[in-house]
Motif scaffolding. Sequence first.
Motif, PDB file in Angstrom:
ATOM      1  N   LYS A   1      37.248  47.785  38.124  1.00 24.97           N
ATOM      2  CA  LYS A   1      38.453  47.040  38.493  1.00 24.97           C
ATOM      3  C   LYS A   1      39.699  47.576  37.793  1.00 24.97           C
ATOM      4  O   LYS A   1      40.807  47.159  38.106  1.00 24.97           O
ATOM      5  N   GLY A   2      39.485  48.459  36.807  1.00 27.31           N
ATOM      6  CA  GLY A   2      40.621  49.031  36.081  1.00 27.31           C
ATOM      7  C   GLY A   2      40.693  48.669  34.610  1.00 27.31           C
ATOM      8  O   GLY A   2      41.629  49.072  33.920  1.00 27.31           O
ATOM      9  N   ASN A   3      39.718  47.904  34.119  1.00 28.43           N
ATOM     10  CA  ASN A   3      39.719  47.517  32.714  1.00 28.43           C
ATOM     11  C   ASN A   3      39.180  48.629  31.814  1.00 28.43           C
ATOM     12  O   ASN A   3      38.468  49.516  32.271  1.00 28.43           O
TER      13      ASN A   3
ATOM     14  N   ILE B   1      35.382  57.091  34.566  1.00 27.99           N
ATOM     15  CA  ILE B   1      35.845  56.205  35.643  1.00 27.99           C
ATOM     16  C   ILE B   1      37.182  55.582  35.256  1.00 27.99           C
ATOM     17  O   ILE B   1      38.133  55.558  36.051  1.00 27.99           O
ATOM     18  N   TYR B   2      37.264  55.065  34.032  1.00 24.44           N
ATOM     19  CA  TYR B   2      38.505  54.438  33.584  1.00 24.44           C
ATOM     20  C   TYR B   2      39.667  55.425  33.599  1.00 24.44           C
ATOM     21  O   TYR B   2      40.754  55.109  34.111  1.00 24.44           O
TER      22      TYR B   2
ATOM     23  N   GLU C   1      41.829  43.245  30.470  1.00 23.97           N
ATOM     24  CA  GLU C   1      43.272  43.430  30.304  1.00 23.97           C
ATOM     25  C   GLU C   1      44.045  43.372  31.610  1.00 23.97           C
ATOM     26  O   GLU C   1      45.250  43.157  31.590  1.00 23.97           O
ATOM     27  N   ILE C   2      43.381  43.570  32.736  1.00 24.14           N
ATOM     28  CA  ILE C   2      44.134  43.475  33.994  1.00 24.14           C
ATOM     29  C   ILE C   2      44.519  42.022  34.285  1.00 24.14           C
ATOM     30  O   ILE C   2      45.454  41.770  35.026  1.00 24.14           O
ATOM     31  N   GLU C   3      43.797  41.075  33.684  1.00 26.68           N
ATOM     32  CA  GLU C   3      44.190  39.666  33.812  1.00 26.68           C
ATOM     33  C   GLU C   3      45.253  39.320  32.774  1.00 26.68           C
ATOM     34  O   GLU C   3      46.210  38.616  33.076  1.00 26.68           O
TER      35      GLU C   3
END
Length: 200
Positions: free
Chosen positions: A27-29, A187-188, A52-54
């Motif tokens: 998801k991007g974290n 991936i990140y 952290e995306i939240e």
Amino acid sequence: MKQDLATRLLDIIEHDIVPLTTKEVKKGNKIFGAAILLKKDLSLVIAETNNEIENPLWHGEMHAIKKLYERDHKELPDPKDCIFLATHEPCSLCLSAITWAGYDNFYYLFSYQQTRDNFAIPHDINILKQVYGNKDRPQKELYNRENEFFTAYSITQMKERLSKDHKEKFADRIETISKLYDDLSKIYQEQKGDNNIPLS
């Protein structure tokens, strides 16, 4: 006990934290996770990962504490009865969170240097040096790993206290887990430009 503890910490990272992190990295974290377990029997209280995306404050350690305190407070264990586990050596934010939450210890697998060099996330070292460093007095250590609030332990260094028969197996486990984090890091890094995290 040291052998049992070392094995248990690696088990929790591999089987409880990594699956959560794998889901969230997509998801991007970031790749950071944490867990809390009871000292008396090493049972898992909670495992969490970076979100952290939240909220940019929801580092793995911060998120674990947040999610724990969303439970019924009457059922929460005393922090002094717990072991705090971080996959990576905690940043200045998380060092403070662990302290304010009352935990008198934490264990980590990957050091600041590994986080910077192996996973291309240099912020922990940079912040500690910029905010707390004294340019006239070079520091060997970025923080006091043993102080009146907590004692920090490197899981990797626990190998030296294991029996000879278990040292090789322990090193192999760390290598296996390191490879898992190498894959998550790739991936990140490939998608971090799209995640809107201030320090990505």
